[in-house]
Design an enzyme around this catalytic site. Structure first.
Site, PDB file in Angstrom:
ATOM      1  N   GLY A 159       0.800  -1.226   0.000  1.00 32.17           N
ATOM      2  CA  GLY A 159       0.000   0.000   0.000  1.00 32.17           C
ATOM      3  C   GLY A 159       0.828   1.269   0.000  1.00 32.17           C
ATOM      4  O   GLY A 159       1.717   1.423   0.823  1.00 32.17           O
ATOM      5  N   SER A 160       0.555   2.200  -0.928  1.00 30.82           N
ATOM      6  CA  SER A 160       1.416   3.359  -1.057  1.00 30.82           C
ATOM      7  C   SER A 160       0.875   4.320  -2.107  1.00 30.82           C
ATOM      8  O   SER A 160      -0.287   4.262  -2.476  1.00 30.82           O
ATOM      9  CB  SER A 160       2.823   2.900  -1.421  1.00 30.82           C
ATOM     10  OG  SER A 160       2.752   1.852  -2.376  1.00 30.82           O
ATOM     11  N   ARG A 161       1.758   5.175  -2.624  1.00 32.15           N
ATOM     12  CA  ARG A 161       1.341   6.195  -3.590  1.00 32.15           C
ATOM     13  C   ARG A 161       2.497   6.529  -4.521  1.00 32.15           C
ATOM     14  O   ARG A 161       3.663   6.467  -4.130  1.00 32.15           O
ATOM     15  CB  ARG A 161       0.891   7.435  -2.812  1.00 32.15           C
ATOM     16  CG  ARG A 161       0.674   8.686  -3.646  1.00 32.15           C
ATOM     17  CD  ARG A 161       0.173   9.799  -2.759  1.00 32.15           C
ATOM     18  NE  ARG A 161       0.626  11.111  -3.185  1.00 32.15           N
ATOM     19  CZ  ARG A 161       0.460  12.218  -2.491  1.00 32.15           C
ATOM     20  NH1 ARG A 161      -0.149  12.184  -1.324  1.00 32.15           N
ATOM     21  NH2 ARG A 161       0.901  13.376  -2.944  1.00 32.15           N
TER      22      ARG A 161
END
Length: 232
Positions: free
Chosen positions: A189-191
Site C-alpha cells: 500500500g502506497s502512492r
C-alpha cells in the site's frame, strides 16, 4: 493447449521480491495446521493474499513518442500543481502533479511512465502517514527519480504509506528505460506522484482507475500519430 497450460496462462507470475514473504506465510500456515487446523486455514488465506499482492502480470503498453503512461495500478487520487521534491532538480516552480494511490489489493510493481534516461535517483527517509494525504509527498519516506525525455524532464516519486514500509528500486542512474518498463516496487500500500512539464495535456481525471503501463496519463504531443502496443 493443455488444461494445465490454460490454467497457468490465467495465473499472473509472482515477482521475486515476494518469494520470502510468501514462503514465510506458508511456513507459518504449516505450523498453525499442526497446532489448530482452523488457524492453518487462516494462514493459508493470508499466504494466498500475499501471493496476489506480489503478482506481476504482463501489461500491453501503448508505444508512441510523447505518451505518459501510468506508473502504478490504483486510483487517481489527486491532480494539482505542486513543487517537486528539491532533490530532483526540476526547478523551484510548481509543476503539474498526478498522484496515484495504491491499496493493498492493487499490483504494486511500478513501471516507468515514459521512455527516457534516468538522470537521478534520490532516496529520503521519512514518516509513514496516510499516503492519500497531500502532506505525505513532503513528510513520508520516498524514492524519487528524474527521467530525461526529448520533451523535458519528468519526476516520478514512490511514497511509502501507513502500511508500506519498504521501497524497492530495480534501476540505477544513467540507465535507459522504456515506457512501461518495471523500475521498482512498494510493499503493502502506497502512492506514486508524477511531475509533468508545463504544457503537458493530462488525459485522466480524479477518481479514475489506472493500470500501470497501460493507462495513458498524459500526452506531450497530441499531434503525433502512429500508436502501437508492446507486451511486457
Amino acid at each position: 493447449m493443455s488444461i494445465s497450460n490454460s490454467i497457468r496462462a490465467q495465473i499472473p507470475p509472482i515477482h521475486p521480491e515476494g518469494y520470502p514473504f510468501i514462503g514465510g506465510f506458508a511456513l507459518v500456515s504449516l505450523i498453525l495446521f499442526w497446532i489448530f487446523t482452523p488457524l492453518g486455514w487462516i494462514g493459508t488465506l493470508l499466504t494466498v493474499w500475499c501471493a496476489l499482492f506480489f503478482r506481476d502480470p504482463i501489461r500491453v503498453t501503448p508505444q508512441r513518442e510523447g505518451l505518459v503512461v501510468a506508473p502504478a495500478d490504483g486510483r487517481i487520487s489527486m491532480i494539482t500543481r505542486a513543487l517537486p521534491p528539491a532533490e530532483l532538480g526540476l526547478g523551484d516552480r510548481p509543476l503539474l502533479r498526478v498522484s496515484i494511490f495504491m491499496s493493498v489489493f492493487n499490483v504494486h510493481v511500478n513501471r516507468s511512465p515514459v521512455a527516457g534516461r534516468i538522470e537521478k535517483i534520490s532516496y529520503r527517509p521519512g514518516a509513514f502517514i496516510n499516503a492519500e494525504l497531500d502532506k505525505a509527498s513532503e513528510d513520508n519516506e520516498r524514492n524519487s527519480l528524474a527521467i530525461s525525455t526529448p520533451h523535458g524532464k519528468i519526476g516520478v516519486v514512490q511514497i511509502a504509506g501507513l502500511v508500506a514500509r519498504r521501497i524497492v528500486s530495480f534501476v540505477r542512474e544513467g540507465q535507459t528505460v522504456g515506457a512501461g518498463e518495471r523500475f521498482g516496487l512498494i510493499r503493502f500500500g502506497s502512492r506514486l506522484d508524477v511531475y509533468l512539464p508545463d504544457g503537458t495535456e493530462v488525459l485522466v481525471s480524479e477518481g479514475q482507475t489506472a493500470i500501470a503501463g497501460e493507462t495513458i496519463l498524459a500526452d506531450f504531443d497530441v499531434a503525433t500519430p502512429g500508436l502501437t502496443f508492446r507486451s511486457q
